[in-house]
Design an enzyme around this catalytic site. Structure first.
Site, PDB file in Angstrom:
ATOM      1  N   SER A 120       0.855  -1.184   0.000  1.00 14.77           N
ATOM      2  CA  SER A 120       0.000   0.000   0.000  1.00 14.77           C
ATOM      3  C   SER A 120       0.888   1.230   0.000  1.00 14.77           C
ATOM      4  O   SER A 120       2.053   1.164   0.421  1.00 14.77           O
ATOM      5  CB  SER A 120      -0.905   0.012   1.239  1.00 14.77           C
ATOM      6  OG  SER A 120      -1.484   1.283   1.452  1.00 14.77           O
ATOM      7  N   TYR A 152      -2.750  -0.392  10.196  1.00 11.99           N
ATOM      8  CA  TYR A 152      -2.725  -0.759   8.776  1.00 11.99           C
ATOM      9  C   TYR A 152      -1.371  -0.418   8.156  1.00 11.99           C
ATOM     10  O   TYR A 152      -0.788  -1.227   7.420  1.00 11.99           O
ATOM     11  CB  TYR A 152      -3.837  -0.018   8.043  1.00 11.99           C
ATOM     12  CG  TYR A 152      -3.928  -0.344   6.572  1.00 11.99           C
ATOM     13  CD1 TYR A 152      -4.463  -1.555   6.136  1.00 11.99           C
ATOM     14  CD2 TYR A 152      -3.492   0.559   5.603  1.00 11.99           C
ATOM     15  CE1 TYR A 152      -4.553  -1.863   4.791  1.00 11.99           C
ATOM     16  CE2 TYR A 152      -3.579   0.264   4.258  1.00 11.99           C
ATOM     17  CZ  TYR A 152      -4.107  -0.947   3.855  1.00 11.99           C
ATOM     18  OH  TYR A 152      -4.190  -1.248   2.519  1.00 11.99           O
TER      19      TYR A 152
END
Length: 258
Positions: A142, A155
């Site tokens: 990501s 995250y």
């Protein structure tokens, strides 16, 4: 170009979103795809759609956080197919929160799926790839791996780990002809985004969708098919000189958001 004929691909999280898009494109390019998903009905639906279009797919219920189950599933696929040429780690979960409001339970849950799940899948497949003389591993990281994002503490931790695991595997298995890369998307429009907006911004979905879209300099969110196209390249023989690399797919977010 980008043919996957006679190749076997295992895709975790392949029942929906980015994983399903990758499974579909890989099958269209000739691969026999094995879709692993926590939700068996979702995996079945994705596999059935691929089969209905004239391509090869199988569905398995698998929890990436369960190492024993992943080893058994990968072993069964290797026995059935004879080899595993490609592993795509797309299974993952999100979490919203800063350090001070991320509970230990939330942190452990994100770590177990996003970090240990990737480890479990790679650990289960690496011996098979070494034994057969090579393979390709592609992980979904990501932009949170590389830049600071608001309210994404756990995250970001997990995706940073995915990035560094990718580099480590790429380095360690060069002589085994195993390539390992990762893709770092910015926001991609999947059902997760729609469900998130419906839950957190009822009645304001359209307004918030446009706001989130404009955080990418290009002015919109990515599409699962766009991630799948890059995944196809990285897992094809045309990318045989590419390993140990992170590919931002972010509409300019990392470099142009200043």
């Amino acid at each position: 170009m980008f043919s996957l004929q006679h190749k076997t691909a295992v895709i975790t999280g392949g029942g929906s979103g980015i994983g399903r898009a990758i499974a579909t494109v890989f099958a269209q390019q000739g691969a026999e795809v094995f879709i692993l998903d926590l939700n068996k009905s979702t995996a079945d639906e994705a596999a059935d759609a691929i089969i209905a279009s004239g391509h090869k797919a199988r569905a398995y219920a698998a929890n990436v956080a369960d190492q024993k189950q992943m080893k058994e599933t990968i072993a069964a696929i290797a026995q059935e197919a004879g080899r595993i040429d490609i592993l795509v780690n797309s299974a993952g979960i999100s979490h919203i929160g800063r350090l001070d409001n991320t509970t230990e339970e939330d942190f452990d849950r994100v770590y177990t799926v996003n970090v240990k799940g990737v480890y479990n899948a790679m650990h289960a497949v690496i011996h098979q790839m070494k034994q057969q003389g090579g393979g390709v591993i592609l992980n979904m990281a990501s932009i949170a791996s590389s830049v600071g994002l608001n309210d994404r503490f756990a995250y970001s931790m997990s995706k940073g780990a995915v990035l560094t695991m990718t580099l480590s595997v790429a380095k360690d298995y060069l002589k085994d002809n195993i390539r390992c890369n990762c893709i770092s998307p910015a926001r991609v429009h999947t059902s997760f985004v729609d469900n998130f907006l419906a839950k957190n911004y009822p009645g304001q979905e359209k307004e918030m969708f446009e706001k989130l879209s404009k955080t990418q300099p290009i002015g919109r969110m990515g599409k699962p098919d766009e991630v799948a196209s890059l995944a196809l390249y990285l897992c094809s023989d045309e990318a045989s000189f590419v390993t140990g690399t992170d590919y931002p797919l972010d509409g300019g977010f990392i470099r142009l958001n200043s």
